[in-house]
Write an enzyme that holds these catalytic residues in place. Sequence first.
Site, mmCIF file in Angstrom:
data_model
loop_
_atom_site.group_PDB
_atom_site.id
_atom_site.type_symbol
_atom_site.label_atom_id
_atom_site.label_comp_id
_atom_site.label_asym_id
_atom_site.label_seq_id
_atom_site.Cartn_x
_atom_site.Cartn_y
_atom_site.Cartn_z
ATOM 1 N N PRO A 286 0.943 -1.248 -0.006
ATOM 2 C CA PRO A 286 -0.002 -0.001 0.067
ATOM 3 C C PRO A 286 0.686 1.101 -0.057
ATOM 4 O O PRO A 286 1.740 1.394 0.731
ATOM 5 C CB PRO A 286 -0.629 -0.161 1.276
ATOM 6 N N VAL A 287 0.727 2.030 -1.001
ATOM 7 C CA VAL A 287 1.498 3.393 -1.025
ATOM 8 C C VAL A 287 0.474 4.224 -1.438
ATOM 9 O O VAL A 287 -0.366 4.374 -2.235
ATOM 10 C CB VAL A 287 2.490 3.270 -2.278
ATOM 11 N N SER B 16 -4.279 1.833 -0.481
ATOM 12 C CA SER B 16 -4.024 2.461 0.721
ATOM 13 C C SER B 16 -5.276 3.187 1.181
ATOM 14 O O SER B 16 -6.158 3.547 0.256
ATOM 15 C CB SER B 16 -2.989 3.439 0.659
ATOM 16 N N TYR C 66 -5.697 2.775 7.776
ATOM 17 C CA TYR C 66 -4.998 3.719 9.019
ATOM 18 C C TYR C 66 -6.231 3.885 9.731
ATOM 19 O O TYR C 66 -7.250 4.107 9.383
ATOM 20 C CB TYR C 66 -4.487 5.091 8.451
ATOM 21 N N THR D 107 -2.400 -1.059 9.140
ATOM 22 C CA THR D 107 -0.917 -0.422 9.518
ATOM 23 C C THR D 107 -0.986 -0.179 10.898
ATOM 24 O O THR D 107 -1.609 0.783 11.523
ATOM 25 C CB THR D 107 -0.595 0.640 8.349
ATOM 26 N N LYS E 172 0.057 -4.818 9.732
ATOM 27 C CA LYS E 172 1.482 -4.476 8.989
ATOM 28 C C LYS E 172 2.240 -3.741 9.867
ATOM 29 O O LYS E 172 1.610 -2.518 10.229
ATOM 30 C CB LYS E 172 1.106 -3.702 7.464
ATOM 31 N N HIS F 40 8.292 0.078 7.662
ATOM 32 C CA HIS F 40 7.831 1.273 6.729
ATOM 33 C C HIS F 40 8.624 1.643 5.865
ATOM 34 O O HIS F 40 8.473 2.854 5.485
ATOM 35 C CB HIS F 40 6.980 2.195 7.554
ATOM 36 N N ARG G 111 10.536 4.570 7.050
ATOM 37 C CA ARG G 111 9.858 6.090 6.937
ATOM 38 C C ARG G 111 9.381 6.299 8.243
ATOM 39 O O ARG G 111 8.723 7.349 8.567
ATOM 40 C CB ARG G 111 9.128 6.049 5.788
ATOM 41 N N VAL H 15 12.877 -4.586 -0.595
ATOM 42 C CA VAL H 15 13.042 -5.602 -1.692
ATOM 43 C C VAL H 15 13.297 -4.963 -2.884
ATOM 44 O O VAL H 15 12.435 -4.096 -3.322
ATOM 45 C CB VAL H 15 11.582 -6.708 -1.380
ATOM 46 N N GLY I 194 7.173 -2.006 -2.572
ATOM 47 C CA GLY I 194 6.594 -0.683 -2.470
ATOM 48 C C GLY I 194 7.149 0.302 -3.709
ATOM 49 O O GLY I 194 6.769 0.274 -4.845
#
Length: 373
Positions: A80-81, A109, A131, A157, A234, A258, A261, A292, A312
């Site tokens: 998810p981005v 996301s 979220y 998340t 996550k 994350h 981040r 990755v 990602g």
Amino acid sequence: MPDPGVHCLADVERAAAAVLPADVRDFVGGGSGAEVTLDANRAALDRVLLVPRVLRDVSRCVTETSLLGCPSRLPVALAPVAYQCLLHPEGELAAARAARAAGVPFTVSTLSSVPVERLVATGADVWFQLYWLREPGRALDLVRRAEDAGARAVVLTVDVPWMGRRLRDVRNRFALPDHVRAAHLAPGPTAAHRPLAVAASALAAHTEASFSAALTWSSVAELRAVTRLPLVLKGVLAAEDAVRAAECGVDAVVVSNHGGRQLDGAVPSAVALPEVVAALAGRCEVLLDSGVRTGTDVLRALALGARGVLLGRPALWGLAMAGEEGVRRVLGLLALEFSDALGLAGCADVPAAARLRTVLDGRAPRLARTPSP
């Protein structure tokens, strides 16, 4: 069309960097703080050395598996981005179509710039990332909406009570352009679209105002009670948290920092992975996220006990490079590299990869969990 000189995911990143505005490139590529964990993720994976097997029939290497009950041509799902329309006008829509073509799941996301209904309509296996919002009822409504739309899993998340301090965004006074919106939240411009008067990230200010720092295990239990979909946490790094998740009825955990981040100085995901796998002892699926970049990384994750990985940033670089075709190129390169690594390691399929031994930092090989002949 992608540059014919693109032969690996690092080439894709370079191609994307040539077309992206500097602040967007920093938003995607940057980490928090001094970016220690961002760099450590990559270094940790590079320290995982594989012990290949020989004299095995690898004339046909099968890369297919299943992730959270979804058949997948690779042990890979797109991570998810947020706000992918920053990278390309079609944003998440292009990425979801590419995921469908590659036969891998796509995770949308909460902060997607395209709504979940349109993404499910692409035919991709869509997972919905959540979220936890300051109004928990709104968060649960989003889960019901995703479930009604046909999402196949919910990914909560758990490592973002607020956004980590990302200095590149602070220095750039990063804010969203008006045409990029969080499709599942407010319909109009928000604080994320207004650059702050001081050096700061408008996006970080907006997420701090939207997300709840009161997410606890009782919230997980509440979420588990309202959805029949597989539930994933996550952002788990501690083995104790992974065990608690399994006790709460979670179907999978994603070992993730994350992408470097959030907490700078957090343990690299690849370092945390073996302890989480051992503690869970098969009670739920384990996925790896953060760092990755190659098909060999996928093989490393499997050898360390993961069921698969989330991809990602490389997908975003592909999106910036050439939209849907760029993401397809990324997934195609990853598939080629993974199949190559699988066969060269003496593995005819994904279960065989899970039985490989590894050497960490030159120490004695880690024994495979299931001895192989």
